[in-house]
Structure formats: structure tokens, C-alpha cells
Design a protein around this motif. Structure first.
Motif, PDB file in Angstrom:
ATOM      1  N   SER A   1      -8.039  -6.072  14.642  1.00 32.13           N
ATOM      2  CA  SER A   1      -7.396  -6.294  15.972  1.00 32.13           C
ATOM      3  C   SER A   1      -6.591  -7.671  15.636  1.00 32.13           C
ATOM      4  CB  SER A   1      -8.285  -6.596  16.972  1.00 32.13           C
ATOM      5  OG  SER A   1      -9.250  -5.470  17.302  1.00 32.13           O
ATOM      6  N   GLY A   2      -5.132  -7.338  15.958  1.00 36.37           N
ATOM      7  CA  GLY A   2      -4.190  -8.592  15.944  1.00 36.37           C
ATOM      8  C   GLY A   2      -3.771  -9.037  17.327  1.00 36.37           C
ATOM      9  N   LEU A   3      -2.919  -9.502  17.452  1.00 41.86           N
ATOM     10  CA  LEU A   3      -2.527 -10.009  18.852  1.00 41.86           C
ATOM     11  C   LEU A   3      -1.869  -8.599  19.633  1.00 41.86           C
ATOM     12  CD1 LEU A   3      -0.412 -13.082  18.104  1.00 41.86           C
ATOM     13  CD2 LEU A   3      -2.499 -13.135  19.265  1.00 41.86           C
ATOM     14  N   PRO A   4      -2.316  -8.357  20.947  1.00 40.36           N
ATOM     15  CA  PRO A   4      -1.879  -7.246  21.304  1.00 40.36           C
ATOM     16  C   PRO A   4      -0.459  -6.976  21.853  1.00 40.36           C
ATOM     17  CG  PRO A   4      -3.590  -8.135  22.715  1.00 40.36           C
ATOM     18  CD  PRO A   4      -3.380  -8.916  21.591  1.00 40.36           C
ATOM     19  N   ILE A   5       0.311  -6.988  21.044  1.00 44.07           N
ATOM     20  CA  ILE A   5       1.930  -6.879  21.275  1.00 44.07           C
ATOM     21  C   ILE A   5       2.520  -5.641  20.816  1.00 44.07           C
ATOM     22  CG2 ILE A   5       3.940  -8.235  21.228  1.00 44.07           C
ATOM     23  CD1 ILE A   5       2.326 -10.724  20.862  1.00 44.07           C
ATOM     24  N   LEU A   6       2.506  -5.493  19.606  1.00 47.45           N
ATOM     25  CA  LEU A   6       3.211  -4.371  18.969  1.00 47.45           C
ATOM     26  C   LEU A   6       2.277  -3.049  18.784  1.00 47.45           C
ATOM     27  CD1 LEU A   6       5.493  -6.121  16.453  1.00 47.45           C
ATOM     28  CD2 LEU A   6       6.135  -5.409  18.728  1.00 47.45           C
ATOM     29  N   LYS A   7       2.394  -2.011  19.562  1.00 49.83           N
ATOM     30  CA  LYS A   7       1.308  -1.039  19.396  1.00 49.83           C
ATOM     31  C   LYS A   7       1.700   0.340  19.071  1.00 49.83           C
ATOM     32  CE  LYS A   7      -0.284  -3.220  23.936  1.00 49.83           C
ATOM     33  NZ  LYS A   7      -0.360  -3.014  25.252  1.00 49.83           N
ATOM     34  N   ASP A   8       2.915   0.472  18.696  1.00 48.80           N
ATOM     35  CA  ASP A   8       3.358   2.092  18.591  1.00 48.80           C
ATOM     36  C   ASP A   8       3.519   2.375  17.073  1.00 48.80           C
ATOM     37  OD1 ASP A   8       3.814   2.405  21.154  1.00 48.80           O
ATOM     38  OD2 ASP A   8       5.925   1.369  21.007  1.00 48.80           O
ATOM     39  N   PHE A   9       3.140   1.310  16.079  1.00 45.25           N
ATOM     40  CA  PHE A   9       3.040   1.857  14.676  1.00 45.25           C
ATOM     41  C   PHE A   9       2.261   0.997  13.908  1.00 45.25           C
ATOM     42  CE2 PHE A   9       6.430  -1.834  15.505  1.00 45.25           C
ATOM     43  CZ  PHE A   9       5.959  -2.492  14.418  1.00 45.25           C
ATOM     44  N   TYR A  10       2.151   1.010  12.792  1.00 42.64           N
ATOM     45  CA  TYR A  10       1.365   0.418  11.635  1.00 42.64           C
ATOM     46  C   TYR A  10       2.284   0.013  10.766  1.00 42.64           C
ATOM     47  CZ  TYR A  10      -2.926   1.603  14.098  1.00 42.64           C
ATOM     48  OH  TYR A  10      -3.926   1.999  15.099  1.00 42.64           O
ATOM     49  N   LEU A  11       1.768  -0.945   9.864  1.00 42.08           N
ATOM     50  CA  LEU A  11       2.605  -1.689   8.899  1.00 42.08           C
ATOM     51  C   LEU A  11       1.707  -1.759   7.511  1.00 42.08           C
ATOM     52  CD1 LEU A  11       5.095  -3.040   8.355  1.00 42.08           C
ATOM     53  CD2 LEU A  11       4.309  -5.099   9.265  1.00 42.08           C
ATOM     54  N   GLU A  12       2.542  -1.188   6.484  1.00 45.06           N
ATOM     55  CA  GLU A  12       1.780  -1.500   4.973  1.00 45.06           C
ATOM     56  C   GLU A  12       2.748  -2.425   4.517  1.00 45.06           C
ATOM     57  OE1 GLU A  12      -0.476  -1.165   1.660  1.00 45.06           O
ATOM     58  OE2 GLU A  12      -1.068  -0.014   3.697  1.00 45.06           O
ATOM     59  N   VAL A  13       2.305  -3.605   4.339  1.00 45.84           N
ATOM     60  CA  VAL A  13       3.243  -4.742   3.648  1.00 45.84           C
ATOM     61  C   VAL A  13       3.152  -4.895   2.150  1.00 45.84           C
ATOM     62  CG1 VAL A  13       3.349  -5.999   5.888  1.00 45.84           C
ATOM     63  CG2 VAL A  13       1.434  -6.262   3.970  1.00 45.84           C
ATOM     64  N   HIS A  14       3.881  -5.101   1.338  1.00 49.52           N
ATOM     65  CA  HIS A  14       4.118  -5.571  -0.087  1.00 49.52           C
ATOM     66  C   HIS A  14       3.954  -4.047  -0.489  1.00 49.52           C
ATOM     67  CE1 HIS A  14       3.853  -9.750   0.934  1.00 49.52           C
ATOM     68  NE2 HIS A  14       2.695  -9.684   1.084  1.00 49.52           N
ATOM     69  N   TYR A  15       4.595  -3.052  -0.067  1.00 51.67           N
ATOM     70  CA  TYR A  15       4.467  -1.607  -0.541  1.00 51.67           C
ATOM     71  C   TYR A  15       5.237  -1.580  -1.905  1.00 51.67           C
ATOM     72  CZ  TYR A  15       4.779   3.427  -0.662  1.00 51.67           C
ATOM     73  OH  TYR A  15       4.646   4.579  -1.082  1.00 51.67           O
ATOM     74  N   GLU A  16       4.275  -0.950  -2.927  1.00 46.87           N
ATOM     75  CA  GLU A  16       4.808  -0.764  -4.171  1.00 46.87           C
ATOM     76  C   GLU A  16       4.644   0.710  -4.738  1.00 46.87           C
ATOM     77  OE1 GLU A  16       6.638  -2.812  -5.953  1.00 46.87           O
ATOM     78  OE2 GLU A  16       6.285  -4.929  -4.995  1.00 46.87           O
ATOM     79  N   GLY A  17       4.367   1.743  -3.696  1.00 47.39           N
ATOM     80  CA  GLY A  17       3.906   2.878  -3.926  1.00 47.39           C
ATOM     81  C   GLY A  17       2.711   3.188  -4.818  1.00 47.39           C
ATOM     82  N   THR A  18       1.827   2.373  -4.655  1.00 48.52           N
ATOM     83  CA  THR A  18       0.631   2.608  -5.506  1.00 48.52           C
ATOM     84  C   THR A  18      -0.235   3.654  -4.855  1.00 48.52           C
ATOM     85  OG1 THR A  18      -0.727   0.725  -4.575  1.00 48.52           O
ATOM     86  CG2 THR A  18       0.546   0.042  -6.114  1.00 48.52           C
ATOM     87  N   ASP A  19      -0.973   4.182  -5.641  1.00 49.02           N
ATOM     88  CA  ASP A  19      -2.011   5.211  -5.182  1.00 49.02           C
ATOM     89  C   ASP A  19      -2.930   4.711  -3.905  1.00 49.02           C
ATOM     90  OD1 ASP A  19      -1.249   7.219  -7.018  1.00 49.02           O
ATOM     91  OD2 ASP A  19      -2.985   6.838  -8.234  1.00 49.02           O
ATOM     92  N   VAL A  20      -3.392   3.513  -4.041  1.00 48.08           N
ATOM     93  CA  VAL A  20      -4.296   2.617  -3.051  1.00 48.08           C
ATOM     94  C   VAL A  20      -3.622   2.771  -1.789  1.00 48.08           C
ATOM     95  CG1 VAL A  20      -5.464   0.585  -2.379  1.00 48.08           C
ATOM     96  CG2 VAL A  20      -5.697   1.681  -4.893  1.00 48.08           C
ATOM     97  N   GLN A  21      -2.436   2.337  -1.996  1.00 42.37           N
ATOM     98  CA  GLN A  21      -1.404   2.174  -0.750  1.00 42.37           C
ATOM     99  C   GLN A  21      -1.365   3.418  -0.072  1.00 42.37           C
ATOM    100  OE1 GLN A  21       1.697  -0.396  -2.505  1.00 42.37           O
ATOM    101  NE2 GLN A  21       1.204  -2.117  -1.252  1.00 42.37           N
ATOM    102  N   ASN A  22      -0.728   4.444  -0.924  1.00 42.26           N
ATOM    103  CA  ASN A  22      -0.398   5.777  -0.403  1.00 42.26           C
ATOM    104  C   ASN A  22      -1.823   6.304   0.326  1.00 42.26           C
ATOM    105  OD1 ASN A  22       2.310   5.658  -0.814  1.00 42.26           O
ATOM    106  ND2 ASN A  22       1.873   6.369  -3.082  1.00 42.26           N
TER     107      ASN A  22
END
Length: 225
Positions: free
Chosen positions: A159-180
Motif C-alpha cells: 500500500s502506498g499513498l492512496p492517490i494514483l489508482k489507475d495503473f501499476y509501475l515497474e521501475v528500472h525496467y530492463e526486460g528481465t524474465d523476473v520483471q516480465n
């Protein structure tokens, strides 16, 4: 409120500055909420200063210098010190601020320290610009996920601050199997868009109902959309 979700420390970079100059102005007052440090790295004021202090702090220049690029004087930038600032002082500084900046680090610990200072309602009523890098970006989401890494060995939702609710965010994306795999899990379980921001090359700007993807941001959508 305006949100700037960064996957680059130097947000004065050419691919961002033209757009961000519309929002970041020389007269702005900036509060940097330096609450995202690892417990293993900071045990006391001396440790905190090693990371964030003005005289040689490891992250001081990286956080402050980009604001100088936009004409904001250093005197208008206040880094909140968890050890020396009081909750009432911080709340008042936030009420006077035009920009609140959340650094990178550990988003869950940052929110716990925000709550320890009883700042959640102050932040939720803030009407200026919320900026955040990495952990400071995902913190602005009502719910965020973290794919496994050295700090968080297992996938989980937080749970973060209940502000942005319409999407999720994958930061530092490098296309790894773990991230995908993490992205696919979010798509299957939450049925919402996932924005994947490529390391050091991307940001997301949200101004009211308008969302702008700046730099290299990948968009993943559930099959039903």
C-alpha cells in the motif's frame, strides 16, 4: 495536483527539461522528504548526514542539483532530516511547499516513517507538484508491486499513498524474465495497465486527467483492454 514519476535521478536531462519547465519554476519552494533509507545504512544522525547531508552527503548533489538547473536557488530547497526535524515543523514546511520530492530507496519504510511523523493527511491534502524517483515514484500509487530484487526477494503488493489508482509501475525496467513475470502477474491479478519505466531514460507526468509518457516507457495492458 501534478505527479512526476521519475526513473532518472537527473531530471534536468534534455528529454525532460523542456516539458518539466512548464511546471518547475525558479520561485518554487521544494521539500525533499529523505525518509527512504535502509535501516542497515542509517542508525543515527551521523549516518543520515553521510547520505543526505549538505557537506558531502552521498545523495545530496544528485537530489539538489537538478532543481538548480530550473533556476530554483539552493535556499529554497529543504531536505527533511528524520533525526532533527519535528513532525510539526515538517507538516508546516509541506504546507508551504510548491514541490514535494520523494527520493529513491525503500518505499515501504518511507511510508512507515511518514506515518511515524503523522504526515499522511498533510500529503494527501497537498495541491502542488509531487515528484519521486524510483521508490519515490511507486509510493504515490494507492497500491504498487515490487518485483524480486536484493531488497525485496519475493514479489509482493504494498500500500502506498492512496492517490494514483489507475495503473501499476515497474521501475528500472530492463526486460528481465523476473520483471516480465512480475508484470504479467499484475496484469492477470489486478487487470490494470502497467507502465514500465526504463532505467535512466524515462518519466511519467500526470497533470489532472492527462498522462504523458516521457522518454522510454513501455506500456503493458491486460488482454481484456
Amino acid at each position: 495536483m501534478v505527479h512526476i514519476l521519475l526513473d532518472i535521478l537527473d531530471f534536468s536531462s534534455d528529454f525532460l527539461s523542456a516539458e518539466l519547465r512548464r511546471y518547475i519554476r525558479p520561485k518554487n519552494k521544494v521539500v525533499i522528504l529523505a525518509f527512504s533509507y535502509r535501516d542497515s545504512a542509517v542508525h543515527c544522525l551521523k549516518d543520515w548526514n553521510t547520505l543526505y547531508g549538505k557537506d558531502g552527503g552521498m545523495y545530496y548533489d544528485a537530489m539538489v542539483t537538478p532543481f538548480l538547473h530550473y533556476g530554483i536557488p539552493e535556499s529554497n530547497i529543504r531536505i527533511i532530516n528524520y533525526y532533527t526535524d519535528t513532525p510539526s515543523q515538517v507538516a508546516e514546511l509541506l504546507r508551504q511547499a510548491d514541490i514535494v520530492y520523494f527520493p529513491g530507496g525503500l518505499p515501504d519504510r518511507m511510508l512507515e516513517r511518514i506515518d511515524a511523523f503523522d504526515l499522511r493527511n498533510t500529503l494527501l491534502s497537498f495541491q502542488g507538484i509531487m515528484m519521486g524517483y524510483s521508490a519515490g515514484a511507486v509510493l504515490q500509487l494507492q497500491e504498487y508491486h515490487l518485483s524480486p530484487d536484493s531488497d525485496y526477494p519475493e514479489f509482493s503488493y504494498y500500500s502506498g499513498l492512496p492517490i494514483l489508482k489507475d495503473f501499476y509501475l515497474e521501475v528500472h525496467y530492463e526486460g528481465t524474465d523476473v520483471q516480465n513475470q512480475a508484470i504479467q502477474r499484475v496484469l492477470n491479478e489486478r487487470r490494470k495497465i502497467v507502465y514500465a519505466t526504463v532505467t535512466d531514460r524515462s518519466a511519467i507526468l500526470i497533470d489532472g486527467s492527462e498522462t504523458k509518457l516521457l522518454g522510454d516507457v513501455r506500456v503493458f495492458t491486460p488482454l481484456s483492454q
